[in-house]
Design a protein around this motif. Structure first.
Motif, PDB file in Angstrom:
ATOM      1  N   GLU A 155       0.801  -1.216   0.000  1.00 29.89           N
ATOM      2  CA  GLU A 155       0.000   0.000   0.000  1.00 29.89           C
ATOM      3  C   GLU A 155       0.833   1.265   0.000  1.00 29.89           C
ATOM      4  O   GLU A 155       0.495   2.247  -0.660  1.00 29.89           O
ATOM      5  CB  GLU A 155      -0.919   0.029   1.234  1.00 29.89           C
ATOM      6  N   LYS A 170      -1.534  -4.478   2.953  1.00 29.83           N
ATOM      7  CA  LYS A 170      -2.903  -4.875   3.255  1.00 29.83           C
ATOM      8  C   LYS A 170      -3.050  -6.389   3.128  1.00 29.83           C
ATOM      9  O   LYS A 170      -2.688  -6.970   2.117  1.00 29.83           O
ATOM     10  CB  LYS A 170      -3.888  -4.191   2.308  1.00 29.83           C
ATOM     11  N   SER A 177      -4.468  -3.894   7.732  1.00 26.09           N
ATOM     12  CA  SER A 177      -3.149  -3.474   7.246  1.00 26.09           C
ATOM     13  C   SER A 177      -2.111  -3.662   8.331  1.00 26.09           C
ATOM     14  O   SER A 177      -2.416  -3.611   9.527  1.00 26.09           O
ATOM     15  CB  SER A 177      -3.192  -2.010   6.801  1.00 26.09           C
TER      16      SER A 177
END
Length: 444
Positions: A155, A170, A177
């Protein structure tokens, strides 16, 4: 191997974070592990890829497979050696109502068949990329130095002030996360690399105006077919392509082949339409040798756009790129995956020198420069003309006029040796030799 049930590893630093569990990322992780360096691999898919991709490996890669201990495993799982490809005219009708492979117009001349003992480097190694990834995954897990996390999507990237790099990932199963930190981050996450995109690194070049359909297909091998040159480039202005074995072909048996077929310029049909059984069969009718009606079983198929692109840099602070995340080329000649594995070799040496031997990480700039130079000087032009040579309406005329084909037909040793020299000087990167040369230059 982790499947995201724990986000805290017991690995001691240094740890390298690797994005992508393709063959380049796995190969790098294996080499690092064998040098005493831990790594964590982040992969958004739930397993290694099964798509029909690369399947041929050059001698320099084969010798590296020997070093890391997987060459014999590849042989045990069906890998085999041939002397290289030939170039053919399109298929022709035969007296039995079927079709035969077209006339060979050029090939690499060899005085004797491949050594049946298959010593590394004795020819082109045939082995599907998907099977290579399976071997590499087992090997990296067995080292107990590599944490592999599937269903995990990168991410964010943050280059920290404390000589580490952090990422946010994630978990695609739970939706939560988590963060990981390492000494360096390697983006080996393919042509659509999220690593490269998060760093906003330009990926300049172009996309060809044609697509390819790649299929893995079980077919019956006719008696008497040529075995020394089982890989055939088919020369045609529309449905050009390559036929290559994924298993060692034996007469009067059914084995697995890769059929990669070019599609018309700017074909407007959707991928679903192009992959429809009736369309694939229509292509095979003019592309697959043997009696009619055709008897085959497709095990895998995919559509590919083809590109020639290179990242503007392969290093940004503590993040480096390798493989298709940094350069992509058309598949004719097998320069894509082989080049990515050469990236991994050079990057392994660089990281070992930095993390184990005290070298400055400025050598990652040299890694970036040299691997980009390799693409610009060797991979891009070589792969481009490999493709352009087979897109033709007149195979006979093309082979009479093109210098490469004339050198093959005439056995011109001077030109063929110049090709070998070009490959030796511009494809692989020996980081230690480069650093020694640079140090000697500075002392003059």
């Amino acid at each position: 191997m982790s499947t995201n049930e724990s986000h805290d590893t017991n690995f001691n630093s240094p740890r390298v974070l690797i994005i992508g569990a393709g063959p380049v990322g796995l190969f790098l992780a294996l080499k690092l592990a064998q040098s005493g360096i831990n790594s964590t691999i982040i992969e958004k898919e739930d397993s290694t890829s099964k798509l029909p991709r690369a399947c041929g490996y050059a001698g320099i890669i084969q010798h590296e497979f020997v070093k890391v201990g997987i060459y014999d495993k590849i042989k045990e799982m069906g890998g085999f050696i041939s002397v290289g490809p030939c170039w053919r005219k399109p298929l022709v009708d035969n007296d039995s109502g079927g079709k035969d492979l077209g006339e060979v117009v050029a090939k690499f001349k060899k005085s004797k068949p491949v050594d049946p003992s298959m010593p590394a480097g004795s020819g082109t190694l045939h082995f599907p990329q998907a099977r290579l990834s399976e071997i590499l995954l087992k090997e990296v897990i067995s080292t107990c130095r590599v944490d592999v996390r599937f269903n995990s999507d990168l991410e964010n990237i943050q280059d920290n002030l404390d000589d580490t790099v952090s990422i946010t990932v994630k978990d695609l199963i739970t939706g939560s996360s988590f963060s990981l930190s390492g000494t360096y981050l390697v983006g080996a996450d393919g042509a659509t690399s999220k690593t490269r995109k998060l760093l906003d690194i330009p990926f300049s070049g172009y996309t060809w105006d044609r697509k390819l359909i790649a299929t893995d297909v079980l077919v019956y091998n006719q008696s008497g077919e040529e075995s020394l040159h089982p890989t055939s480039f088919i020369m045609n202005d529309t449905h050009f392509g390559v036929i290559t074995p994924l298993m060692q072909p034996k007469p009067d048996t059914r084995t697995l082949w890769r059929y990669t077929i070019g599609l018309p310029v700017n074909d407007p049909r959707s991928n679903d339409e192009l992959l429809a059984p009736e369309h694939v069969e229509s292509l095979y009718e003019n592309y697959m040798p043997g009696p009619r009606p055709l008897d085959y079983e497709i095990t895998n198929k995919s559509i590919y756009s083809i590109h020639q692109r290179l990242a503007s840099t392969m290093r940004r602070d503590r993040v480096v790129l390798a493989g298709d995340s940094s350069h992509i080329c058309n598949p004719f000649g097998g320069l894509g995956l082989n080049t990515g594995l050469l990236d991994a070799m050079a990057l392994h040496d660089s990281l070992v020198m930095i993390l184990k031997e005290g070298y400055s990480d400025e050598i990652l700039d040299i890694y970036s420069d040299e691997r980009r130079r390799s693409f610009q000087m060797f991979v891009d032009p070589m792969s481009t003309y490999n493709l352009l040579r087979i897109i033709t309406q007149d195979a006979e005329k093309r082979t009479e006029e093109d210098w490469f084909f004339r050198a093959l037909k005439n056995g011109n040793r001077r030109i063929l040796k110049s090709l070998e020299k070009n490959s030796a000087e511009n494809w692989a990167t020996d980081m230690r030799a480069i650093l020694r040369a640079d140090e000697n230059e500075m002392q003059l």
